[in-house]
Design a protein around this motif. Sequence first.
Motif, PDB file in Angstrom:
ATOM      1  N   ASP A  24    -105.320 -18.405 -70.654  1.00  0.00           N
ATOM      2  CA  ASP A  24    -104.382 -17.602 -69.973  1.00  0.00           C
ATOM      3  C   ASP A  24    -103.130 -17.876 -71.006  1.00  0.00           C
ATOM      4  N   LEU A  25    -103.120 -17.325 -72.321  1.00  0.00           N
ATOM      5  CA  LEU A  25    -102.187 -17.403 -73.036  1.00  0.00           C
ATOM      6  C   LEU A  25    -100.982 -16.695 -73.031  1.00  0.00           C
ATOM      7  N   ALA A  26    -101.160 -15.576 -72.317  1.00  0.00           N
ATOM      8  CA  ALA A  26     -99.952 -14.503 -72.246  1.00  0.00           C
ATOM      9  C   ALA A  26     -98.650 -15.003 -71.536  1.00  0.00           C
ATOM     10  N   PRO A  27     -97.658 -15.145 -71.876  1.00  0.00           N
ATOM     11  CA  PRO A  27     -96.534 -15.225 -71.070  1.00  0.00           C
ATOM     12  C   PRO A  27     -96.361 -14.453 -69.951  1.00  0.00           C
ATOM     13  N   PHE A  30     -95.044 -10.891 -70.893  1.00  0.00           N
ATOM     14  CA  PHE A  30     -95.276 -10.099 -71.851  1.00  0.00           C
ATOM     15  C   PHE A  30     -95.438  -8.712 -71.713  1.00  0.00           C
ATOM     16  N   ALA A  31     -96.209  -8.255 -70.488  1.00  0.00           N
ATOM     17  CA  ALA A  31     -96.177  -7.051 -70.196  1.00  0.00           C
ATOM     18  C   ALA A  31     -95.005  -6.286 -70.210  1.00  0.00           C
ATOM     19  N   ARG A  33     -92.313  -7.210 -71.689  1.00  0.00           N
ATOM     20  CA  ARG A  33     -91.608  -7.074 -73.255  1.00  0.00           C
ATOM     21  C   ARG A  33     -92.267  -6.082 -73.871  1.00  0.00           C
ATOM     22  N   THR A  34     -93.541  -5.920 -73.808  1.00  0.00           N
ATOM     23  CA  THR A  34     -94.402  -5.029 -74.351  1.00  0.00           C
ATOM     24  C   THR A  34     -93.924  -3.508 -74.081  1.00  0.00           C
ATOM     25  N   LEU A  35     -93.783  -3.408 -72.671  1.00  0.00           N
ATOM     26  CA  LEU A  35     -93.025  -2.278 -72.190  1.00  0.00           C
ATOM     27  C   LEU A  35     -91.661  -1.752 -72.772  1.00  0.00           C
ATOM     28  N   ALA A  37     -90.629  -2.910 -75.596  1.00  0.00           N
ATOM     29  CA  ALA A  37     -90.790  -2.435 -77.020  1.00  0.00           C
ATOM     30  C   ALA A  37     -91.096  -0.911 -77.109  1.00  0.00           C
ATOM     31  N   VAL A  38     -91.910  -0.665 -76.330  1.00  0.00           N
ATOM     32  CA  VAL A  38     -92.650   0.915 -76.216  1.00  0.00           C
ATOM     33  C   VAL A  38     -91.486   1.748 -76.145  1.00  0.00           C
ATOM     34  N   GLN A  39     -90.713   1.474 -75.018  1.00  0.00           N
ATOM     35  CA  GLN A  39     -89.596   2.316 -74.450  1.00  0.00           C
ATOM     36  C   GLN A  39     -88.603   2.515 -75.532  1.00  0.00           C
ATOM     37  N   ILE A  41     -89.021   1.868 -78.812  1.00  0.00           N
ATOM     38  CA  ILE A  41     -89.318   2.837 -80.057  1.00  0.00           C
ATOM     39  C   ILE A  41     -89.374   4.251 -79.666  1.00  0.00           C
ATOM     40  N   ARG A  42     -89.636   4.609 -78.233  1.00  0.00           N
ATOM     41  CA  ARG A  42     -89.509   5.958 -77.694  1.00  0.00           C
ATOM     42  C   ARG A  42     -88.126   6.433 -77.932  1.00  0.00           C
ATOM     43  N   ARG A  45     -87.149   6.947 -81.562  1.00  0.00           N
ATOM     44  CA  ARG A  45     -87.926   8.285 -81.765  1.00  0.00           C
ATOM     45  C   ARG A  45     -87.195   9.626 -81.215  1.00  0.00           C
TER      46      ARG A  45
END
Lengths: 163, 208
Positions: A24-27, A30-31, A33-35, A37-39, A41-42, A45
């Motif tokens: 279980d390495l994911a902080p 993480f999810a 933060r990833t969301l 990052a995606v938002q 970028i969106r 764009r």
Amino acid sequence: MKSESYHETPDQEDLLDSHFLIRDLAPPDFAARTLAAVQEIRKRRRARLNRLGGWGVGVAASLALGLTLYLSGPTTEPEWAAEKDGGGREVTALAPVLDPKQAEAMNAAQYLNDLLYMALSGTEQAVLYAQAAELDTLLGEAIALADEESLYTLDMLILLAGG
Amino acid sequence: VHDGTKTLSAWANFGVSARDSVMEKPAEERAVDEDALLMERVADGDDAALVALVRRWQNPLINFFYRSLSSRADAEDLAQSVFIKLHRAAHRYQPTARFSTYLFHIARRVLLNEFRRQGRKPLHLLAPEDLPSPSAPDSVLKLLELEEVFQKALLLMPENHRSAILLLRQQELSYAEIATIMETSEGMVKTWIFRARQLLKEELRKTT
């Protein structure tokens, strides 16, 4: 997944397995933060597309202004020279003569039109460049996904160019 | 030679939607198709589906990258990069293969890109947070020593050997799936994995 034996003892296999375990390495965030990052970028764009849209409106406005100026520019009205014929009736001269003031205005309008043309060309170049820059970014993404020679890359390029 | 491109382009040409394929499959296969359904929702702009997909795959991906790079921070960055690419390609995805095959194909591309970007392998063998504290008991130190030996052995081998054995033993993918991901033949995958295992066992044997 159990693998086939290569003369090793079960202990060695267990030891190997223990190192291949998914930990279980994911902080915890993480999810999220990833969301984010995606938002982001969106959002960037969308802002880029809006900017391109703004330039499009700018181009259209410049075109409209250019056309208006072109159509409402000074006309070269001929100055009719009086001439008498045998019947005593006045006839019109054949050659139009420009008033110096009108000629100056016409030159100024022409100059303005040239400037507008240059501005339009510049804007067009800017739009083209912006699109190319965006495409370049997307191509970078596509290259990261697959080799250039693969059909998959081609699919991705078509997708990204369209998207 | 295995034609990986043919297989990969087939993903894009498959005409059945994830929802249709779920209806046709037995219950035990639905867990796999959950990913395909999530991808459809991601393509529709559903952020909750993206979060669900990330939570399902974050640890497999981070572990894969961690074993390849020996850095948890880099592993997290690359995993995030994979999810961003996945999000971008979601509306194109068609479930012709297991989702993991698709995911790790992207992951390996990202990894190779990272190696190209770095131009060298990382110097540290363990992430700082994984290093043993001086007061740790002997048994823990021994385990950490083994871990370091294992990680060092992984980094010693060529990337294709390492990725192949990680995909087999860590991600539990089949030889056929690994061959698809790595765009090579199953025979080549087996050879790489055999060599990787030999090296790992040899290095661990030295320590134990």
